[in-house]
Enzyme design. Sequence first.
Site, PDB file in Angstrom:
ATOM      1  N   SER A  28       0.691  -1.173   0.004  1.00 37.54           N
ATOM      2  CA  SER A  28      -0.235   0.011  -0.123  1.00 37.54           C
ATOM      3  C   SER A  28       0.814   1.301  -0.020  1.00 37.54           C
ATOM      4  O   SER A  28       1.891   1.198   0.581  1.00 37.54           O
ATOM      5  CB  SER A  28      -1.137  -0.228   1.219  1.00 37.54           C
ATOM      6  OG  SER A  28      -1.750   1.318   1.299  1.00 37.54           O
ATOM      7  N   TYR A  51      -1.899   0.205  10.594  1.00 37.18           N
ATOM      8  CA  TYR A  51      -2.000  -0.558   9.284  1.00 37.18           C
ATOM      9  C   TYR A  51      -0.748  -0.280   8.357  1.00 37.18           C
ATOM     10  O   TYR A  51      -0.331  -1.112   7.612  1.00 37.18           O
ATOM     11  CB  TYR A  51      -3.441   0.333   8.411  1.00 37.18           C
ATOM     12  CG  TYR A  51      -3.592  -0.271   6.992  1.00 37.18           C
ATOM     13  CD1 TYR A  51      -4.116  -1.428   6.683  1.00 37.18           C
ATOM     14  CD2 TYR A  51      -3.179   0.953   5.890  1.00 37.18           C
ATOM     15  CE1 TYR A  51      -4.381  -1.788   5.336  1.00 37.18           C
ATOM     16  CE2 TYR A  51      -3.361   0.314   4.719  1.00 37.18           C
ATOM     17  CZ  TYR A  51      -3.815  -0.889   4.241  1.00 37.18           C
ATOM     18  OH  TYR A  51      -3.927  -1.236   3.071  1.00 37.18           O
TER      19      TYR A  51
END
Length: 246
Positions: free
Chosen positions: A142, A155
């Site tokens: 990501s 995250y």
Amino acid sequence: MLPLHDKIVAITGASGGIGEATARLLAERGAAVVLAARRGERIDAVAQDIRKEGGRALACVVDVTKADDLRRLVSTTVDRYGRIDVLLNNAGIAPISPLADLDTDGWSAMIDVNLRGMLNGVAAVLPVFREQGAGHLVSIVSVAGLTVSPSMAVYAATKNAVRTVHEGLRTESTDGVVRTTAISPGYIRTDLADSMGDPQLRERTREYMDAMGIPPAAVARAVAFAIEQPHDVEIGEINIRPTAQA
């Protein structure tokens, strides 16, 4: 002859979004795909669609937090097709929240799925790659790990850990047996926001995805590009985001 006619690819998180789009695209280009996810009915339906279109596809119910499930995915792939050329680690969740919320359950879940799930895949497939003399590990990371935003610390930490493992495996694989590719998407129109417990963050993320998100097929094309390269060419990392995303 289709460009991926000789590739056997197992894909986690294949019941929707990037995983499903990648399975469909790779099958169109000739690869045999094994779809893995917890939603058995959904991956069965996707695999059936692929076969109706003339592709090769198999479904395997997998929870990536369970090492035995990943070993079963790899063994099922090898039993059916004789080998496994690519493992795409795509399963991921994002129950993001400010650290001050102390959502320790959410933190643990992200560590278990995003990081431990990827490591379970490595542990299951690496011995097979070594035995075959070739293999390619691809993981969906990501861009959130490149610039850490508020509410995304844990995250981003899990995604950066995956990136670090990839780099470590790359440095340990200069014998030419294993290739690694880390692909970091930005806003992609998927159901990732569904895993967010905070209603305000979930709604804001959905608004961003609706406003600027690009389709999962964009990431699927990046995966195909990486695995289409000859074995002596490694595409180590790809960042792919909407042109409108800062």
